[in-house]
Write a protein that holds these residues in place. Structure first.
Motif, PDB file in Angstrom:
ATOM      1  N   PRO A 189       9.511   7.918  -7.287  1.00  0.00           N
ATOM      2  CA  PRO A 189      10.051   6.722  -7.724  1.00  0.00           C
ATOM      3  C   PRO A 189      10.034   5.403  -6.764  1.00  0.00           C
ATOM      4  N   VAL A 190       9.672   4.397  -7.253  1.00  0.00           N
ATOM      5  CA  VAL A 190       9.555   3.244  -6.164  1.00  0.00           C
ATOM      6  C   VAL A 190      10.944   2.460  -6.425  1.00  0.00           C
ATOM      7  N   VAL A 191      11.647   2.124  -5.231  1.00  0.00           N
ATOM      8  CA  VAL A 191      12.928   1.456  -5.544  1.00  0.00           C
ATOM      9  C   VAL A 191      12.816   0.500  -4.686  1.00  0.00           C
ATOM     10  N   GLY A 192      13.273  -0.813  -5.332  1.00  0.00           N
ATOM     11  CA  GLY A 192      13.063  -2.179  -4.601  1.00  0.00           C
ATOM     12  C   GLY A 192      14.323  -2.129  -3.351  1.00  0.00           C
ATOM     13  N   PRO A 193      14.174  -3.161  -2.594  1.00  0.00           N
ATOM     14  CA  PRO A 193      15.071  -3.424  -1.419  1.00  0.00           C
ATOM     15  C   PRO A 193      16.492  -3.679  -2.120  1.00  0.00           C
ATOM     16  N   LEU A 223       0.759  -1.360   0.189  1.00  0.00           N
ATOM     17  CA  LEU A 223      -0.086  -0.018   0.126  1.00  0.00           C
ATOM     18  C   LEU A 223       1.021   1.363   0.051  1.00  0.00           C
ATOM     19  N   GLU A 224       2.022   1.221   0.776  1.00  0.00           N
ATOM     20  CA  GLU A 224       2.997   2.351   1.115  1.00  0.00           C
ATOM     21  C   GLU A 224       3.486   2.526  -0.495  1.00  0.00           C
ATOM     22  N   LEU A 225       3.872   1.500  -1.331  1.00  0.00           N
ATOM     23  CA  LEU A 225       4.626   1.715  -2.372  1.00  0.00           C
ATOM     24  C   LEU A 225       3.530   2.113  -3.536  1.00  0.00           C
ATOM     25  N   ALA A 226       2.239   1.684  -3.343  1.00  0.00           N
ATOM     26  CA  ALA A 226       0.984   2.123  -4.425  1.00  0.00           C
ATOM     27  C   ALA A 226       0.779   3.660  -4.251  1.00  0.00           C
TER      28      ALA A 226
END
Length: 75
Positions: A66-70, A55-58
């Motif tokens: 930008p959405v960055v992976g772990p 939900l945070e990433l959405a």
């Protein structure tokens, strides 16, 4: 698997619950490596944490952030 005419379901039924098989051991090994990357600990409710994270990433995506992976843990 082809010789035995098995699919993935038969494979799991045969080997997933046998503690000496690699198939039994792999999920635990994967958990030990993935959980720190997401900042999870053993006592976390993993499904709740994954939902919260999703939900945070959405929301970030909606805002155009930008959405960055772990990343790989450094400690």
């Amino acid at each position: 698997m082809s010789a035995k005419h098995w699919g993935i379901t038969q494979l799991y039924k045969k080997f997933f619950e046998e503690q000496t098989t690699q198939l039994f051991k792999l999920p635990a090994q994967l958990d030990r490596q993935v959980m720190p990357a997401y900042g999870f600990i053993d006592s976390d409710d993993i499904l709740a944490k994954v939902l919260e994270f999703n939900l945070e990433l959405a929301e970030k995506d909606k805002r155009g952030e930008p959405v960055v992976g772990p990343c790989v843990p450094t400690d």
